[in-house]
Every structure is written in structure tokens, then in C-alpha cells.
Write a protein that holds these residues in place. Structure first.
Motif, PDB file in Angstrom:
ATOM      1  N   ALA A 428      -6.408  -0.673 -10.125  1.00 40.99           N
ATOM      2  CA  ALA A 428      -5.542  -1.332  -9.141  1.00 40.99           C
ATOM      3  C   ALA A 428      -6.323  -1.701  -7.888  1.00 40.99           C
ATOM      4  O   ALA A 428      -6.234  -2.837  -7.396  1.00 40.99           O
ATOM      5  N   ASN A 529       2.562  -8.739 -15.399  1.00 45.47           N
ATOM      6  CA  ASN A 529       3.183  -7.414 -15.313  1.00 45.47           C
ATOM      7  C   ASN A 529       2.200  -6.382 -14.779  1.00 45.47           C
ATOM      8  O   ASN A 529       2.543  -5.558 -13.919  1.00 45.47           O
ATOM      9  N   LYS A 530       0.986  -6.426 -15.288  1.00 47.73           N
ATOM     10  CA  LYS A 530      -0.010  -5.439 -14.872  1.00 47.73           C
ATOM     11  C   LYS A 530      -0.436  -5.682 -13.423  1.00 47.73           C
ATOM     12  O   LYS A 530      -0.532  -4.734 -12.630  1.00 47.73           O
ATOM     13  N   ASN A 532       1.232  -7.108 -11.038  1.00 45.83           N
ATOM     14  CA  ASN A 532       2.321  -6.717 -10.155  1.00 45.83           C
ATOM     15  C   ASN A 532       2.400  -5.202  -9.988  1.00 45.83           C
ATOM     16  O   ASN A 532       2.733  -4.700  -8.905  1.00 45.83           O
ATOM     17  N   GLN A 533       2.096  -4.460 -11.038  1.00 49.46           N
ATOM     18  CA  GLN A 533       2.032  -3.003 -10.916  1.00 49.46           C
ATOM     19  C   GLN A 533       0.947  -2.591  -9.923  1.00 49.46           C
ATOM     20  O   GLN A 533       1.159  -1.704  -9.079  1.00 49.46           O
ATOM     21  N   TYR A 534      -0.207  -3.240 -10.029  1.00 52.76           N
ATOM     22  CA  TYR A 534      -1.309  -2.910  -9.117  1.00 52.76           C
ATOM     23  C   TYR A 534      -0.929  -3.217  -7.665  1.00 52.76           C
ATOM     24  O   TYR A 534      -1.169  -2.417  -6.759  1.00 52.76           O
ATOM     25  N   ASP A 536       2.056  -3.450  -6.436  1.00 55.40           N
ATOM     26  CA  ASP A 536       3.116  -2.534  -6.006  1.00 55.40           C
ATOM     27  C   ASP A 536       2.552  -1.163  -5.656  1.00 55.40           C
ATOM     28  O   ASP A 536       3.010  -0.520  -4.702  1.00 55.40           O
ATOM     29  N   LEU A 537       1.570  -0.693  -6.416  1.00 52.53           N
ATOM     30  CA  LEU A 537       0.984   0.615  -6.131  1.00 52.53           C
ATOM     31  C   LEU A 537       0.373   0.631  -4.730  1.00 52.53           C
ATOM     32  O   LEU A 537       0.652   1.530  -3.917  1.00 52.53           O
ATOM     33  N   PHE A 601       6.183   4.350 -11.699  1.00 56.04           N
ATOM     34  CA  PHE A 601       5.162   3.735 -12.561  1.00 56.04           C
ATOM     35  C   PHE A 601       5.105   4.458 -13.909  1.00 56.04           C
ATOM     36  O   PHE A 601       5.438   5.624 -14.025  1.00 56.04           O
TER      37      PHE A 601
END
Length: 601
Positions: A428, A529-530, A532-534, A536-537, A601
Motif C-alpha cells: 500500500a 479494488n486493490k 482503493n484498498q491501499y 483507504d488504508l 480490511f
């Protein structure tokens, strides 16, 4: 890792005879490389990461650092190239560095491939551990230098470091590393002196009494944790990124653009709240490493303000008008240079490139620390060893790297981040920096601020719990700036800087806008998707909704039944802490023991 040449290393009494020789020929080598590759253009955007691990034995309720680096690396070096992994030695015999064998490119898939590759590296390296050995990614080992902290019968006060706490045989066996350690000590005329403030908990004695040290060196406060060997700094683990620029100017521009972000990412990645078994009143490792390799004499400290390991001292772009029209405003701190090297660079063809002259002449105020007898005389047209000898022992938050050969171009290295517990987190941080770099280039963003503000931000990055307790200088407007724009600077929180507010657009919103812009093709769903996860973290870490690694470690210690709230981390606390971090890194406990770091997560 630095330059790992082979040969017979000279001790400082001999090295000091050849420092001018190495500097002179290092600059000759640099000038040959500049001439050879100065017109290189249109290289693709490539990038890669470096992850550092520690090997820990977890057995019978005790955690000790494993020193089988040579055995493990000997097997890892035989891994097939098709695996796209690479492993390297590091300073400590308990440390292993990993990189992808081939760099990633500008494709969207590479943003997902990174985490997969990181996980693959961890899995491969773990194959060569004993049943009690574990590969752990944590920035600083809490009990480094305390009691029997490593799998060694070596004793303290060895000839290399003369440390009160750390045996010499925890140092990598390659001759560069012990020689580097002893030559720093001999050059400065005494052992290194590393100090960080103690965190005063409710039961911490006032004044604090160090349980491991009865006789403090003169000038070391009794309220500070004292360490006395290079291993306390270079034994920490980090996360780094290297980018290939399209040209020399592309790499220089990216160096400048990312430099103001280094303290921000250092603070957000904070993961080092404990040193030598004592809870510290800071959360990052940077100043510990800086002090651990500080070879300045007492007299030199009066004229050279910083250690070899520190934040950058000057911007280097040749074509950015905002810098070139306001150079003294942005390069606003004194930069000591080597007059002889300055003249050598000007006469060698850089008379019209004052910022690059200043940059390298400033690096070359430092002496080479390790010289191999067999490498004193080199082919300066085809070797860069003398140059790299000094270049790679100037450890700054950014590094500008000339091409080592025809297949690799001009590069910029981003160096501040602390290592995280999991491959997900490390990926991330890397991917967000990669996307920021792409956003900056595509949208011609301007983050220039005076170097003195970056220095102040580095101090703020060392504040305990910087997410909630620190503010950082930023340039409020980073878009649509030109040489005549009047910049406004303000101190903001990490939440404001990463997520934005009414005055500042925010680093993460900039990236999100870039991903939706005409510069960018639509992201495939799995990549979106991935990514956006990064995003968001990091967004939730910056807002304080999720804990940084350092905050989580503090909470773990604070809630441990053995902790007496006296700032001391016991062997039992350390074992349970490292065991928990190992589980988290292996994918266990995200929703239980590490919920405050990964909720959602």
C-alpha cells in the motif's frame, strides 16, 4: 545495502591516506558517466521496491535474533530467475533484504503484482528457515542490545564497535560492514553516541534510572536511552522505492518533487517506539540511524550541521522554472561544499549546471569510509566504485542515482518509510508513492517548499504519535503554479495533508483525481479494488481511524500483564509482541489482535 566490493579492507589509519585519491577519481568516474549518458532520453517509467526482514527464533517463550544470514542467503541465491525474486545481505546477520528481480512497469497490473511478488518473496525465504525461525517485518527490534538478544555466544566490548550492549558478531560477516563500523568509530575519535528520549509512563522513575547503564558518557542526559554501536541504527528495517526517470532531467525533477513528501511518509509509516528495551518518546527510527553512522568529529559538527544519514540539503532540478527563478528561496539552508570537487566538476563540463555541482560537491565533503586495497586503482571510464563509495554512504531521504550501465537509466530513490508488519501494508505504501509520482509527472504538480521547512518537518516526524500530535509545513497550492506564483505555506496535520481540507486538496484526493483523468485509462476492476484498498488504508491511518504500527505496539505493551508502566519492555513482553507481529505478517489475527490497524480490511 550499499556497495559490496571484494578485497582487503583498509583500517582508518590507512584509509585516511587515500581519501583525496578516492574523491578525485570518484568525480572522474561520475563525469565519464554523465558524458556517456547525458543525452539518454525516453526511458520507460520503471520502479521497484526493497523490503528488509529480520529472522527471529521463537522458542520456549523466548525470542532471539537468528544469525544464519550466510546459510539462508546461500540457498536463496540459487533460486531460479523465473521466480522474479532477489535477495541480498544487510548490515545485521539477522537481516535479509528482498527485491523483485525485474522492475515493475507503468501498467496497471503492476500495481497488483507488487503485493503478490512481496508475498512470494516472503514465502520463498521462509522455506529456508528452521521450524523455530520466522521472517518478520518490523522496523526496530525491541530488545536489540539487551541481554541474550541474538543466537550468539559473542561478548560485548568487541574490537569493532567496543559496544557495551552489542557483540560484534551480530554484524554481517562481509568485510565492508565491520570495517565501516570500526572506521566510523576511529574517524570520529570515539564510539557513536545515539540517544532518544525516554517515554515517561506513570511508574517511570523520575529521574529515570537506566537498568543497563551505570556510567553514562559525558553529555548524555539521564532522561535519554543511550546506544553506542552502528548496529542500533543500521540494524533497523525499512521500505524503499526506486524509480527510473525518462531522462536525467526527469529523474532530477522527480527527486525534487518527492523530497517534500519524505517526512510525511516517515511519520505515517511510524513503527519504532522501542529502543534497547525501553519505550521511547518517539515513533520512528530515522534519527537513530543518523546518529549511528555519524562520523563527524566534534570540531566538524561546528561546520557540518548534519550526519551522513539525514534529510536532503538542496534541490537539483535543472529545468523547473519555479526553482530556477527562486533558487535561494527554496535552497535556503547553508550547503557546505568541497572547493576542489566543485572546480573539478565545473572544469569537467558542468560549469552551466550549478545545482548538480552543488549536490555532488556537497556529498563529497565526506570521506570514504571503506577502501579495499585491491581497488585503489581503477579504470575510471568503466568503473564507478570510487564514486559509489561516497555516494552510497550519503544516506539521505532521497537519492539521485546515475546509470550503472547501458541497461539501467537515471533513477531516483525514495528512502524514508518504515517497514510494516504485512505485505499488504508495504504494498500500500509503495503503490501510493508510485501513483503520487505518476500524478506529479502527469499534472506537473509543484510541492516545492524551503528546505528549512523539510528539516522542520523531519523533526515533527519524530514526535510521538505524529498523526495526532504533530503538524507539518506544506505548500497549500500544488496545482497551476508558475515561476511568478506567490506560494503560501501552512502547518497542517497528516489528516489534512493526506485527506485534504478546505485549504489543501490532499495527496490522496490528487491520486484519486489522476486515476479518473484523461491521463489515465480506466482501471481494470481487480486493480481498482486493490488500489482503493491501499488508498483507504493510508487515508484511515492519516485520520487516526486506524493505528500506525508504532501506536499498535504501544497499545500492545501497555495492555500486557507483565508491563509495570515503567517504560521497560521485558523478555516476556518482547516474545509475545514479536509472536503477534509474526502472526499478523503471516495473515493471522487481522480481525482480532490487529483490529485497530486493519478494521474494515
Amino acid at each position: 545495502m550499499g556497495l559490496l566490493s571484494e578485497g582487503t579492507p583498509l583500517q582508518w589509519s590507512e584509509v585516511s591516506k587515500y581519501v583525496d585519491h578516492v574523491r578525485e577519481h570518484g568525480i572522474i568516474q561520475l563525469l565519464h558517466t554523465l558524458e556517456k549518458y547525458k543525452n539518454r532520453q525516453n526511458d520507460p517509467f520503471l520502479w521497484g521496491d526493497e523490503v528488509e526482514y529480520i529472522v527471529v527464533n521463537l522458542s520456549d517463550g523466548k525470542a532471539t535474533l537468528g544469525l544464519r544470514q550466510n546459510d539462508i542467503l546461500g540457498k536463496l541465491m540459487l533460486i531460479s530467475d523465473s521466480e522474479n525474486v532477489n535477495f541480498h545481505p544487510e548490515y545485521g546477520r539477522y537481516m535479509i533484504e528482498s527485491t523483485p528481480l525485474k522492475p515493475f512497469d507503468a501498467s496497471w497490473d503492476s500495481l497488483v503484482d507488487l503485493e503478490t511478488n512481496m508475498r512470494h518473496r516472503r514465502q520463498i525465504a521462509s522455506r529456508y528457515m528452521t521450524p523455530t525461525e520466522h521472517l518478520v517485518t518490523m522496523s526496530s527490534y525491541p530488545l536489540l542490545g539487551v541481554g541474550h538478544f541474538a543466537e550468539t555466544e559473542g561478548t560485548v566490548k568487541g574490537p569493532v564497535t567496543q559496544s557495551e550492549f552489542m557483540p560484534d558478531d551480530v554484524i554481517n560477516l562481509h568485510p565492508r560492514f565491520p570495517t565501516l563500523s570500526s572506521n566510523i568509530r576511529e574517524r570520529r575519535g570515539k564510539k557513536v553516541e545515539i540517544t532518544v528520549p525516554v517515554f515517561h509512563d506513570v511508574n517511570t522513575p523520575q529521574p529515570w534510572v537506566d537498568p543497563l547503564l551505570k556510567d553514562r558518557p559525558v553529555g548524555v542526559s539521564s532522561q535519554e536511552i543511550y546506544m553506542d554501536a552502528m548496529g542500533f541504527g543500521m540494524g533497523c528495517c525499512c521500505l524503499q522505492l526506486t524509480f527510473q526517470g525518462a531522462s536525467i532531467d526527469g529523474a532530477r525533477d522527480l527527486y525534487d518533487a518527492l523530497a517534500p513528501l519524505t517526512p510525511l511518509f516517515l511519520a505515517l509509516s511510524a513503527g519504532s517506539p522501542v529502543f534497547r528495551g525501553v519505550v521511547a518518546d518517539q515513533d520512528v527510527r530515522w534519527n537513530v540511524i543518523s546518529q549511528s553512522v555519524d562520523d563527524r568529529t566534534d570540531d566538524e559538527k561546528k561546520t557540518i550541521p548534519k550526519s551522513r544519514y539525514d534529510s536532503i540539503d538542496c534541490y537539483i532540478s535543472r529545468k523547473n522554472e519555479i526553482l530556477n527563478q527562486n533558487t535561494d528561496f527554496y535552497n535556503d539552508i547553508p550547503v557546505l561544499t568541497n572547493d576542489k570537487v566543485t572546480e573539478q566538476l565545473r572544469e569537467g563540463g558542468l560549469e552551466n549546471d550549478p545545482l548538480l555541482v552543488q549536490h555532488f560537491s556537497h556529498y563529497f565533503i565526506r570521506d570514504p569510509l571503506v577502501i579495499f586495497e585491491e581497488l585503489l586503482d581503477q579504470d575510471d571510464k568503466n568503473s564507478m566504485d570510487h564514486f559509489e563509495n561516497i555516494q552510497t554512504t550519503n544516506w539521505q531521504t532521497m537519492r539521485f542515482k546515475p546509470p550503472p550501465n547501458a541497461s539501467i537509466g537515471w533513477r531516483t530513490e525514495f528512502r524514508p518509510c518504515e517497514i510494516q508488519f504485512t505485505d499488504f501494508e508495504n504494498a500500500a505504501f509503495c503503490v501510493v508513492v508510485v501513483l503520487l509520482a505518476r500524478t506529479i509527472v502527469a499534472n506537473k504538480l509543484c510541492f516545492y517548499q524551503p528546505i528549512s521547512q523539510i528539516d522542520e518537518n523531519m523533526k515533527q516526524a519524530h514526535v510521538r504519535d505524529p498523526v495526532h500530535r504533530a503538524k507539518f509545513w506544506v505548500r497549500l497550492s500544488v496545482q497551476d503554479q508558475d515561476k511568478d506564483s506567490k506560494p503560501v505555506f501552512k502547518q497542517l496535520t497528516l489528516n489534512d495533508i493526506f485527506n485534504g481540507n478546505d485549504e489543501y486538496i490532499g495527496l490522496l484526493p490528487l491520486v484519486r483525481d489522476y486515476l479518473k483523468s484523461p491521463h489515465s485509462e480506466p482501471l481494470p476492476e481487480k486493480v481498482s479494488n486493490k488500489v482503493n484498498q491501499y488508498l483507504d488504508l493510508l487515508s484511515k491511518r492519516a485520520s487516526g481511524e486506524l493505528d500506525t504500527a508504532a501506536t499498535w505496539i504501544r497499545k500492545f505493551i501497555n495492555s500486557h500483564p507483565d508491563y509495570k508502566h515503567d517504560s521497560i519492555v521485558t523478555e516476556k513482553i518482547n516474545f509475545d509482541l514479536v509472536t503477534a507481529i509474526n502472526k499478523i505478517g503471516s495473515g493471522e489475527g487481522w480481525n482480532t489482535i490487529a483490529q485497530s490497524m486493519f478494521r474494515g480490511f
